[in-house]
Design a protein around this motif. Structure first.
Motif, mmCIF file in Angstrom:
data_model
loop_
_atom_site.group_PDB
_atom_site.id
_atom_site.type_symbol
_atom_site.label_atom_id
_atom_site.label_comp_id
_atom_site.label_asym_id
_atom_site.label_seq_id
_atom_site.Cartn_x
_atom_site.Cartn_y
_atom_site.Cartn_z
ATOM 1 N N ILE A 313 89.657 -28.146 -5.846
ATOM 2 C CA ILE A 313 89.009 -28.117 -6.871
ATOM 3 C C ILE A 313 89.795 -29.695 -6.848
ATOM 4 C CG2 ILE A 313 88.969 -26.848 -9.135
ATOM 5 C CD1 ILE A 313 90.150 -24.736 -8.422
ATOM 6 N N VAL A 314 88.774 -30.248 -7.267
ATOM 7 C CA VAL A 314 88.843 -31.801 -7.866
ATOM 8 C C VAL A 314 88.216 -31.821 -10.440
ATOM 9 C CG1 VAL A 314 87.943 -34.104 -8.245
ATOM 10 C CG2 VAL A 314 88.284 -32.846 -6.462
ATOM 11 N N ALA A 315 89.368 -32.021 -10.284
ATOM 12 C CA ALA A 315 89.318 -31.874 -12.004
ATOM 13 C C ALA A 315 89.725 -33.123 -13.124
ATOM 14 C CB ALA A 315 90.238 -30.165 -12.464
ATOM 15 N N SER A 316 89.182 -32.694 -14.285
ATOM 16 C CA SER A 316 89.523 -34.239 -14.799
ATOM 17 C C SER A 316 90.533 -33.902 -15.699
ATOM 18 C CB SER A 316 88.399 -33.703 -16.195
ATOM 19 O OG SER A 316 88.134 -35.013 -17.457
ATOM 20 N N ASP A 317 91.079 -34.990 -15.509
ATOM 21 C CA ASP A 317 92.769 -34.722 -16.160
ATOM 22 C C ASP A 317 92.681 -35.080 -17.799
ATOM 23 O OD1 ASP A 317 95.096 -34.681 -16.629
ATOM 24 O OD2 ASP A 317 95.279 -37.126 -15.605
ATOM 25 N N VAL A 318 92.220 -34.229 -18.291
ATOM 26 C CA VAL A 318 92.135 -33.440 -19.988
ATOM 27 C C VAL A 318 93.258 -32.221 -20.266
ATOM 28 C CG1 VAL A 318 90.130 -34.615 -20.056
ATOM 29 C CG2 VAL A 318 90.277 -32.052 -19.004
ATOM 30 N N ARG A 322 94.857 -29.241 -17.770
ATOM 31 C CA ARG A 322 96.169 -30.017 -17.780
ATOM 32 C C ARG A 322 96.375 -28.469 -18.106
ATOM 33 N NH1 ARG A 322 99.354 -32.728 -14.113
ATOM 34 N NH2 ARG A 322 97.531 -34.820 -14.288
ATOM 35 N N GLU A 323 96.672 -27.824 -19.363
ATOM 36 C CA GLU A 323 97.492 -26.218 -19.526
ATOM 37 C C GLU A 323 96.842 -25.525 -19.089
ATOM 38 O OE1 GLU A 323 97.385 -23.953 -23.758
ATOM 39 O OE2 GLU A 323 97.635 -26.008 -23.411
ATOM 40 N N ILE A 324 96.986 -25.406 -18.012
ATOM 41 C CA ILE A 324 96.182 -24.268 -17.202
ATOM 42 C C ILE A 324 97.133 -24.262 -15.346
ATOM 43 C CG2 ILE A 324 94.382 -22.466 -16.097
ATOM 44 C CD1 ILE A 324 92.756 -22.970 -18.320
ATOM 45 N N VAL A 325 96.396 -25.605 -14.756
ATOM 46 C CA VAL A 325 96.810 -26.305 -14.134
ATOM 47 C C VAL A 325 97.169 -27.472 -13.597
ATOM 48 C CG1 VAL A 325 95.060 -24.577 -12.502
ATOM 49 C CG2 VAL A 325 94.869 -26.903 -13.636
ATOM 50 N N SER A 326 98.019 -27.961 -12.327
ATOM 51 C CA SER A 326 98.613 -29.354 -12.386
ATOM 52 C C SER A 326 98.236 -29.184 -10.888
ATOM 53 C CB SER A 326 100.359 -28.697 -12.367
ATOM 54 O OG SER A 326 100.973 -28.036 -11.376
ATOM 55 N N ASP A 327 99.232 -30.544 -10.544
ATOM 56 C CA ASP A 327 98.645 -31.127 -9.407
ATOM 57 C C ASP A 327 99.388 -30.365 -8.392
ATOM 58 O OD1 ASP A 327 97.865 -33.939 -9.943
ATOM 59 O OD2 ASP A 327 99.716 -33.764 -11.422
ATOM 60 N N LYS A 328 100.063 -29.043 -8.432
ATOM 61 C CA LYS A 328 100.294 -28.397 -7.322
ATOM 62 C C LYS A 328 98.899 -27.827 -7.244
ATOM 63 C CE LYS A 328 105.216 -28.072 -8.327
ATOM 64 N NZ LYS A 328 106.041 -26.734 -8.917
ATOM 65 N N GLU A 329 98.091 -27.789 -8.106
ATOM 66 C CA GLU A 329 96.587 -26.622 -8.049
ATOM 67 C C GLU A 329 95.645 -27.306 -7.344
ATOM 68 O OE1 GLU A 329 100.024 -24.507 -10.352
ATOM 69 O OE2 GLU A 329 98.865 -25.585 -10.657
ATOM 70 N N VAL A 330 95.439 -28.189 -7.911
ATOM 71 C CA VAL A 330 93.969 -29.172 -8.412
ATOM 72 C C VAL A 330 93.794 -31.035 -7.927
ATOM 73 C CG1 VAL A 330 93.668 -27.446 -9.465
ATOM 74 C CG2 VAL A 330 94.206 -29.553 -10.847
ATOM 75 N N PHE A 331 93.002 -31.393 -7.280
ATOM 76 C CA PHE A 331 93.548 -32.744 -7.541
ATOM 77 C C PHE A 331 93.065 -34.038 -9.132
ATOM 78 C CE2 PHE A 331 92.424 -31.332 -3.310
ATOM 79 C CZ PHE A 331 93.720 -32.028 -2.728
ATOM 80 N N PHE A 332 93.540 -34.210 -9.305
ATOM 81 C CA PHE A 332 92.907 -35.020 -10.954
ATOM 82 C C PHE A 332 91.949 -36.081 -10.472
ATOM 83 C CE2 PHE A 332 96.001 -31.531 -12.451
ATOM 84 C CZ PHE A 332 95.046 -31.190 -13.668
ATOM 85 N N PHE A 333 91.120 -36.127 -11.214
ATOM 86 C CA PHE A 333 91.154 -37.731 -11.575
ATOM 87 C C PHE A 333 90.519 -38.212 -12.503
ATOM 88 C CE2 PHE A 333 86.722 -35.175 -12.612
ATOM 89 C CZ PHE A 333 86.028 -35.720 -13.357
ATOM 90 N N ILE A 334 90.227 -39.126 -13.322
ATOM 91 C CA ILE A 334 90.149 -39.715 -14.945
ATOM 92 C C ILE A 334 89.012 -39.695 -14.646
ATOM 93 C CG2 ILE A 334 90.524 -41.970 -15.870
ATOM 94 C CD1 ILE A 334 91.485 -43.275 -13.691
#
Length: 386
Positions: A313-318, A322-334
């Motif tokens: 998963i690639v997810a927006s860093d909002v 973030r309240e549900i997942v962290s960098d351990k579970e998804v790849f964040f983007f700006i």
């Protein structure tokens, strides 16, 4: 006497909206917790004449669904039509509750929209409301009116919990934070990427970045579309779902911008979505940071479904995500940065170890967000406050 929960909702059943199966899963959970359950809805066209909502939305436990009289049409008269429909539905619900209360003194009212309880809240029955959308400005008077008569609140993230406590003074001890959930077994299917593509007649020689769900602008789909210009020539973006109007608008944007390698697929039955997700190399949750609903309020069912699939998963860093997942579970983007989104997608595709670790962790986390466990937590609040 068995306690009865009456779930009141102005939504259409069945429908293509995410909220519809969410409501039915909640009702199913209450049945498993020992309640008798009824769902009361307004008489309005669903767009799915003759379709069984229990089959369409994968609900195993059946319960009565009663369509009550209402006047008005959102499609024909817009906001005015909604106000008329909501008001007359409120009156129909209240009239039926007065009759129901004579035969059953253990009624509990439940719903997810404060506007459905403007009139019923005056009947002094135990009332519990899920807060998915946090209404502002013109709704403040209605919020205060109904919340004063509400026994307990279920909010889907801590932002809304803090906002309701500070703005309306609702007691924290009568409020719980429960994010949305997922039917884990439905999305954790034993199907390989290649098998899923064969089933769907997807090409095998390309990389697929996939998004499922509605195509509202606040969901960041335009950012995802723009990222196509920065992806390699063998990478395609698939949009699965959305209404005809929203799909047409996004298609027009893609055409005007001359964005390459984008495929649009119409709304799919929910039971088939796991195969679409399994067919992807990357799943994207591209929420914008420009709107409060996206940045702070949402608790995306889509995210939990993505997590259960085991696809990276690639997810927006909002904050809402973030309240549900962290960098351990998804790849964040700006957020709202298509170039950075494309970069993160490329990096994820080229890092097998990171993909494996995050996919495993996301599935473990998804298991903790089940509909039965959510129903148990809400049941505990109901018992505490009644």
């Amino acid at each position: 006497m068995q306690r009865k929960i009456i779930y009141i909702s102005h939504w259409r059943f069945p429908s293509e909206k995410t909220m519809t199966p969410l409501i039915m899963k909640t009702c199913e959970g209450f049945i498993r917790e020992g309640f008798s359950v009824e769902l009361w809805i307004p008489k309005r066209p669903s767009g799915f004449a003759g379709v069984d909502p229990f089959i369409k939305h994968g609900i195993q436990k059946r319960f009565p669904i009663y369509a009550l009289s209402s006047i008005g049409s959102i499609n024909k008269f817009g906001k005015l039509g909604f106000i008329l429909m909501a008001f007359t539905f409120n009156l129909s619900v209240s009239a039926r509750l007065l009759r129901e209360r004579k035969n059953n003194t253990s009624l509990i009212l439940y719903g997810h929209d404060i506007r459905d309880f403007i009139v019923p809240s005056f009947l002094k029955l135990p009332l519990f409301i899920e807060i998915h959308d946090f209404y502002e400005s013109s709704f403040n008077f209605i919020n205060r009116l109904v919340l004063k008569k509400t026994s307990g609140l279920i909010v889907t993230n801590t932002f809304k919990q803090k906002a309701i406590e500070s703005r309306y003074g609702f007691p924290l001890d009568r409020m719980i934070c429960q994010p949305n959930a997922v039917s884990f077994e439905m999305f954790d299917i034993p199907v390989s990427r290649q098998q899923a593509r064969e089933k769907l007649s997807f090409p095998s020689g390309i990389k697929i970045v996939l998004y499922t769900g509605h195509l509202f602008s606040w969901k960041g789909v335009y950012t995802l579309a723009e990222s196509a210009s920065y992806l390699s020539s063998d990478t395609y973006i698939y949009f699965v779902g959305g209404t005809k109007e929203d799909r047409k608008a996004l298609e027009g944007f893609v055409t005007a911008k001359k964005l390459p390698r984008i495929v649009f697929l119409e709304h799919q039955e929910h039971v088939n979505i796991p195969f679409f997700q399994k067919a992807a190399d990357i799943l994207v949750l591209p929420n914008t940071a420009k709107e409060v609903a996206s940045k702070y309020e949402t608790s995306p069912v889509k995210l939990f479904e993505y997590m259960a699939s085991g696809v990276p998963i690639v997810a927006s860093d909002v904050p809402s995500i973030r309240e549900i997942v962290s960098d351990k579970e998804v790849f964040f983007f700006i957020p709202d940065d298509p170039q950075n989104l494309a970069k993160v997608i490329r990096n994820a595709m080229n890092d097998e170890r990171a993909v494996e670790n995050r996919s495993r962790a996301s599935k473990v986390l998804a298991r903790t967000h089940s509909w039965p466990s959510r129903a148990q937590a809400i049941t505990a609040l109901i018992k505490k406050c009644t």
